[in-house]
Design a protein around this motif. Structure first.
Motif, PDB file in Angstrom:
ATOM      1  N   PRO A   1      -2.310 -53.212   6.289  1.00  0.00           N
ATOM      2  CA  PRO A   1      -2.307 -54.526   6.948  1.00  0.00           C
ATOM      3  C   PRO A   1      -1.806 -54.456   8.395  1.00  0.00           C
ATOM      4  O   PRO A   1      -2.202 -55.283   9.222  1.00  0.00           O
ATOM      5  CB  PRO A   1      -1.373 -55.362   6.079  1.00  0.00           C
ATOM      6  N   ASN A   2      -0.975 -53.442   8.715  1.00  0.00           N
ATOM      7  CA  ASN A   2      -0.434 -53.372  10.073  1.00  0.00           C
ATOM      8  C   ASN A   2      -1.492 -53.051  11.125  1.00  0.00           C
ATOM      9  O   ASN A   2      -1.188 -53.027  12.315  1.00  0.00           O
ATOM     10  CB  ASN A   2       0.681 -52.325  10.146  1.00  0.00           C
ATOM     11  N   PHE A   3      -2.728 -52.799  10.678  1.00  0.00           N
ATOM     12  CA  PHE A   3      -3.806 -52.547  11.630  1.00  0.00           C
ATOM     13  C   PHE A   3      -3.971 -53.732  12.574  1.00  0.00           C
ATOM     14  O   PHE A   3      -4.456 -53.589  13.687  1.00  0.00           O
ATOM     15  CB  PHE A   3      -5.105 -52.267  10.872  1.00  0.00           C
ATOM     16  N   GLU A   4      -3.527 -54.914  12.110  1.00  0.00           N
ATOM     17  CA  GLU A   4      -3.680 -56.114  12.956  1.00  0.00           C
ATOM     18  C   GLU A   4      -2.909 -56.014  14.273  1.00  0.00           C
ATOM     19  O   GLU A   4      -3.257 -56.660  15.249  1.00  0.00           O
ATOM     20  CB  GLU A   4      -3.235 -57.365  12.186  1.00  0.00           C
ATOM     21  N   TYR A   5      -1.860 -55.170  14.295  1.00  0.00           N
ATOM     22  CA  TYR A   5      -1.079 -55.052  15.537  1.00  0.00           C
ATOM     23  C   TYR A   5      -1.791 -54.227  16.606  1.00  0.00           C
ATOM     24  O   TYR A   5      -1.423 -54.258  17.774  1.00  0.00           O
ATOM     25  CB  TYR A   5       0.277 -54.396  15.255  1.00  0.00           C
TER      26      TYR A   5
ATOM     27  N   LYS B   1      -9.607 -50.443  19.189  1.00  0.00           N
ATOM     28  CA  LYS B   1     -10.407 -50.630  17.975  1.00  0.00           C
ATOM     29  C   LYS B   1     -11.880 -50.414  18.297  1.00  0.00           C
ATOM     30  O   LYS B   1     -12.305 -50.604  19.428  1.00  0.00           O
ATOM     31  CB  LYS B   1     -10.222 -52.054  17.442  1.00  0.00           C
ATOM     32  N   TYR B   2     -12.633 -50.047  17.277  1.00  0.00           N
ATOM     33  CA  TYR B   2     -14.103 -49.882  17.404  1.00  0.00           C
ATOM     34  C   TYR B   2     -14.451 -49.027  18.621  1.00  0.00           C
ATOM     35  O   TYR B   2     -15.307 -49.376  19.415  1.00  0.00           O
ATOM     36  CB  TYR B   2     -14.800 -51.249  17.497  1.00  0.00           C
ATOM     37  N   MET B   3     -13.764 -47.908  18.771  1.00  0.00           N
ATOM     38  CA  MET B   3     -14.017 -47.052  19.932  1.00  0.00           C
ATOM     39  C   MET B   3     -15.270 -46.219  19.692  1.00  0.00           C
ATOM     40  O   MET B   3     -15.759 -46.113  18.582  1.00  0.00           O
ATOM     41  CB  MET B   3     -12.801 -46.171  20.194  1.00  0.00           C
ATOM     42  N   GLN B   4     -15.756 -45.578  20.775  1.00  0.00           N
ATOM     43  CA  GLN B   4     -17.058 -44.917  20.672  1.00  0.00           C
ATOM     44  C   GLN B   4     -17.124 -43.797  19.627  1.00  0.00           C
ATOM     45  O   GLN B   4     -18.186 -43.525  19.094  1.00  0.00           O
ATOM     46  CB  GLN B   4     -17.512 -44.424  22.052  1.00  0.00           C
ATOM     47  N   HIS B   5     -15.982 -43.173  19.323  1.00  0.00           N
ATOM     48  CA  HIS B   5     -16.048 -42.080  18.347  1.00  0.00           C
ATOM     49  C   HIS B   5     -16.159 -42.596  16.924  1.00  0.00           C
ATOM     50  O   HIS B   5     -16.505 -41.853  16.011  1.00  0.00           O
ATOM     51  CB  HIS B   5     -14.831 -41.157  18.501  1.00  0.00           C
ATOM     52  N   ASP B   6     -15.828 -43.855  16.702  1.00  0.00           N
ATOM     53  CA  ASP B   6     -15.879 -44.451  15.360  1.00  0.00           C
ATOM     54  C   ASP B   6     -16.261 -45.923  15.548  1.00  0.00           C
ATOM     55  O   ASP B   6     -15.427 -46.817  15.375  1.00  0.00           O
ATOM     56  CB  ASP B   6     -14.492 -44.313  14.695  1.00  0.00           C
ATOM     57  N   PRO B   7     -17.518 -46.205  15.906  1.00  0.00           N
ATOM     58  CA  PRO B   7     -17.912 -47.537  16.391  1.00  0.00           C
ATOM     59  C   PRO B   7     -17.649 -48.667  15.383  1.00  0.00           C
ATOM     60  O   PRO B   7     -17.380 -49.791  15.773  1.00  0.00           O
ATOM     61  CB  PRO B   7     -19.409 -47.404  16.662  1.00  0.00           C
ATOM     62  N   GLU B   8     -17.689 -48.327  14.089  1.00  0.00           N
ATOM     63  CA  GLU B   8     -17.438 -49.390  13.104  1.00  0.00           C
ATOM     64  C   GLU B   8     -15.999 -49.387  12.632  1.00  0.00           C
ATOM     65  O   GLU B   8     -15.623 -50.185  11.776  1.00  0.00           O
ATOM     66  CB  GLU B   8     -18.382 -49.213  11.916  1.00  0.00           C
TER      67      GLU B   8
ATOM     68  N   ILE C   1      -7.689 -44.527  12.737  1.00  0.00           N
ATOM     69  CA  ILE C   1      -6.759 -45.510  13.282  1.00  0.00           C
ATOM     70  C   ILE C   1      -5.976 -44.833  14.392  1.00  0.00           C
ATOM     71  O   ILE C   1      -5.454 -43.732  14.188  1.00  0.00           O
ATOM     72  CB  ILE C   1      -5.830 -46.035  12.173  1.00  0.00           C
ATOM     73  N   PRO C   2      -5.911 -45.432  15.573  1.00  0.00           N
ATOM     74  CA  PRO C   2      -5.256 -44.751  16.686  1.00  0.00           C
ATOM     75  C   PRO C   2      -3.774 -44.510  16.409  1.00  0.00           C
ATOM     76  O   PRO C   2      -3.084 -45.356  15.837  1.00  0.00           O
ATOM     77  CB  PRO C   2      -5.432 -45.722  17.856  1.00  0.00           C
TER      78      PRO C   2
ATOM     79  N   PRO D   1      -0.520 -47.562  20.752  1.00  0.00           N
ATOM     80  CA  PRO D   1      -1.774 -48.323  20.768  1.00  0.00           C
ATOM     81  C   PRO D   1      -1.574 -49.804  20.483  1.00  0.00           C
ATOM     82  O   PRO D   1      -2.542 -50.514  20.279  1.00  0.00           O
ATOM     83  CB  PRO D   1      -2.607 -47.640  19.679  1.00  0.00           C
ATOM     84  N   GLU D   2      -0.332 -50.270  20.445  1.00  0.00           N
ATOM     85  CA  GLU D   2      -0.109 -51.682  20.157  1.00  0.00           C
ATOM     86  C   GLU D   2       0.936 -52.265  21.119  1.00  0.00           C
ATOM     87  O   GLU D   2       2.008 -51.693  21.308  1.00  0.00           O
ATOM     88  CB  GLU D   2       0.315 -51.880  18.703  1.00  0.00           C
TER      89      GLU D   2
END
Lengths: 397, 268
Positions: free
Chosen positions: A111-115, A121-128, A133-134, A302-303
């Motif tokens: 859930p902490n991905f929201e921070y 997010k959705y960077m070119q190496h992993d577009p979806e 996770i950075p 990254p946050e």
């Protein structure tokens, strides 16, 4: 009885090779494989991230380190090892996704991905944004020792080709980071797949080779801090750590451009404890943990929420969170595809093995061979002569 | 028959951990990344001949220096009293109790431009010396690390030489120097050969010493093999290089063994 003994010994030898029963069978374990010097481990009263995680969740962390994306990749490809969390850089994430080496993440457990900030997010190496996770962001630049390097020589990548500092220059020991430097100097894209451009870059690296003290990764810390070497291209966060140890070290962003990278937390297909791994990733994303961790590591969190936990000084903040006019000069690496990666690997091997033909070994081996051959011939003749004379004596007797 | 049975655990061990891996090396050397048969890896060997030559030359040089240093040491130990022998032998073995990597790193700390020796030289007001990152430093590292492998077989052989033979030579009028060159030295040839082999084989395939003590130009064949397995993920080329190295080493060992073949055996 003897047969029994020998069988017993054989059995023991084989048993010694089998994995010992896990001491903490009841507890959960995760194996984390990260870059060296890349997590706050309790040094100088900073947070001990792994200990804090163990205390909170009861999951034991086996922490191991690697020193380049390529050695991480090779380790996974070779197989036989279990890692639950790995931290490859952007282009390597792309390659691993391409080759089906990563498991999709279950974001319900993270859930902490929201921070995480939108730009991570959705960077070119992993577009979806399914697999990665950075963990940190950063840039590559030149670290130099201001005691020995003249101010007028700095500013460009040229410093690494300056014969004035021969023998005091260090270089990356991985193809991607090493090739990016001549690519920037020659005005190529850092993601070029053009064979001629790659060959020209390799040629430039060969040109530099006589000036290079060593091709190293984590040893850069020790060599720069002890002033064994004066100049090295490296990652900015590591510079911040080195600067704490040696105040004379300084850093600049080369004018021709440089690599800007993101290192990501991923779960490889060899993982055996995916939920534990996701709990670990989630823990590292918690703003207080992330902030205190990055405070020691020296890279970009990254946050934004994590930044209030940082205690870096103004200069360090300017390096870890560079302004727009600097970031715009950076370029991210993309996965180049299997063919170009292979070409770069073999060009890199050419760089490492290239050298003027050295005549000393040729002459040395030739002389040794002549001496050995001469001696053996002489001895053969001597033996024959002796035998012949013995025969004569026996006949006359 | 009995002795054969006793050897069976070792034979099983050999089969699993020597013969099978060798087969795998050969398999990798003749296949590409998809597993199809190819001679491409072997044909690439030509590119690396300067590196092969350099590795072999540095290994020959180190083995030879080891012999020059090791022979007098082994001779002295073999000639000492039993108590002295135990002590001296232990002193030779002592450095081997420490990790090989640590020993090499210790040399780096000594020889570096900012290392202990050069700091000392600098404090005396002299110009620091280029002690590290050249071929001589690599040879020094090899000699230091592999010297006990030379001393041990020499000592064992010298110890077993029958005293009566040297006494007989003296009685028959040999001067001390002649006793050595005509009796002791020829009888210790097997020790020299096994010592030479035991130093040469690890030295020719070393990678750590050349990385730590050599320059960016001292890339040895062991370094190339290591890079193929550790970072480049090209086990096929790595296996082909290992195979070529193995053939070269076997050829060198075969030549060395010719020294002991035809040597007349002296017994009483």
């Amino acid at each position: 009885m003897k047969r029994f003994c020998s069988l017993l010994i054989a059995a023991l030898l084989i048993a010694a090779l089998l994995p010992a029963p896990e001491a903490r069978a009841a507890d959960q374990v995760i194996n984390v494989y990260n870059w060296g010097q890349y997590i706050s481990d309790g040094t100088d009263d900073y947070i001990d991230v792994n200990a804090a995680f163990e205390e909170e969740t009861g999951i034991h962390v086996n922490y191991m380190t690697f020193d380049s994306n390529e050695s991480l990749y090779t380790k996974l490809k070779t197989g036989g090892s279990v890692y639950d969390v790995i931290v490859p850089s952007d282009y390597m994430v792309g390659r691993m996704i391409d080759e089906g080496m990563l498991l999709p993440l279950n974001f319900d457990n993270i859930p902490n991905f929201e921070y995480v900030d939108d730009e991570f997010k959705y960077m070119q190496h992993d577009p979806e944004n399914l697999y990665s996770i950075p963990y940190t962001g950063g840039t590559v630049g030149v670290i130099y020792n201001s005691l020995y390097v003249d101010e007028e020589d700095i500013g460009s990548w040229d410093l690494l080709w300056n014969p004035k500092y021969a023998g005091k220059i260090l270089m990356f020991d991985n193809p991607r980071d090493a090739f990016a430097i001549p690519q920037a100097m020659l005005g190529y894209s850092l993601n070029t797949t053009d064979e001629d451009e790659l060959r020209a870059s390799a040629y430039k690296l060969i040109e530099q080779k006589p000036l290079v003290q060593a091709y190293v990764m984590d040893q850069i810390y020790d060599k720069l801090e002890r002033e064994e070497a004066w100049i090295a291209p490296y990652y900015v966060g590591d510079y911040i750590q080195m600067h704490w140890e040696n105040e004379d070290l300084a850093f600049y962003y080369p004018e021709e451009g440089f690599n800007r990278f993101v290192d990501c937390m991923c779960i490889p297909t060899c993982a055996t404890n995916k939920e534990g791994a996701e709990a670990y990733i989630n823990f590292l994303l918690r703003p207080d943990v992330c902030g205190e961790n990055m405070d020691w590591v020296g890279y970009t969190a990254p946050e934004t929420a994590a930044r209030e936990y940082l205690s870096l000084d103004e200069d360090e903040m300017a390096l870890a969170y560079p302004p727009e006019e600097i970031t715009s000069r950076g370029q991210a690496f993309a996965h180049l595809g299997a063919e170009t990666t292979q070409l770069m690997d073999s060009l890199w091997l050419e760089v490492k093995t290239e050298g003027d033909v050295d005549y000393v070994p040729i002459i040395g081996i030739a002389v040794t061979a002549a001496l050995v051959g001469g001696y053996l011939l002489w001895r053969g003749q001597r033996t024959r002569r002796r035998k012949a004379s013995r025969c004569r004596k026996w006949k006359t007797a | 028959m009995e002795s054969k049975r006793l050897a069976s655990p070792y034979l099983v061990w050999m089969a699993i951990f020597t013969v099978v891996p060798l087969g795998i090396v050969v398999w990798y050397a003749f296949t590409d990344s998809t597993g199809a048969f190819t001679l491409g890896n072997i044909s690439r060997m030509g590119t690396y001949w300067p590196i092969f030559l350099k590795s072999i030359w540095l290994a020959i040089l180190s083995s030879f220096i080891c012999l020059l240093i090791g022979y007098p040491v082994a001779y002295t130990i073999a000639g000492a009293s039993p108590k002295g022998q135990r002590l001296l032998y232990m002193l030779v073995m002592l450095p081997m109790c420490m990790s090989f990597l640590l020993r090499t790193l210790a040399w780096v700390a000594l020889l570096d431009d900012t290392g202990i020796i050069n700091n000392l030289i600098r404090s005396l007001g002299l110009k620091p010396l280029p002690l590290i990152r050249n071929d001589a430093a690599v040879v020094l590292g090899m000699v230091y690390n592999y010297l006990p492998y030379m001393i041990m077989p020499l000592y064992t052989v010298l110890l077993k030489i029958d005293r009566r033979l040297t006494e007989a030579a003296e009685d028959l009028g040999c001067r001390p120097g002649e006793v050595f060159t005509r009796v002791t030295l020829p009888l210790s040839v097997p020790g020299i050969i096994s010592g030479f082999t035991m130093v040469f084989v690890p030295a020719v395939s070393t990678f750590y010493i050349s990385q730590k003590m050599g320059s960016s130009g001292t890339t040895l064949i062991g370094d190339v093999i290591e890079s193929q397995f550790k970072a480049a993920y090209n086990p096929n080329l790595g296996a082909a290089l290992s195979l070529a190295l193995m053939v070269l080493v076997l050829a060198c060992v075969a030549i060395m063994n010719r020294f002991s073949d035809g040597e007349e055996v002296a017994t009483i």
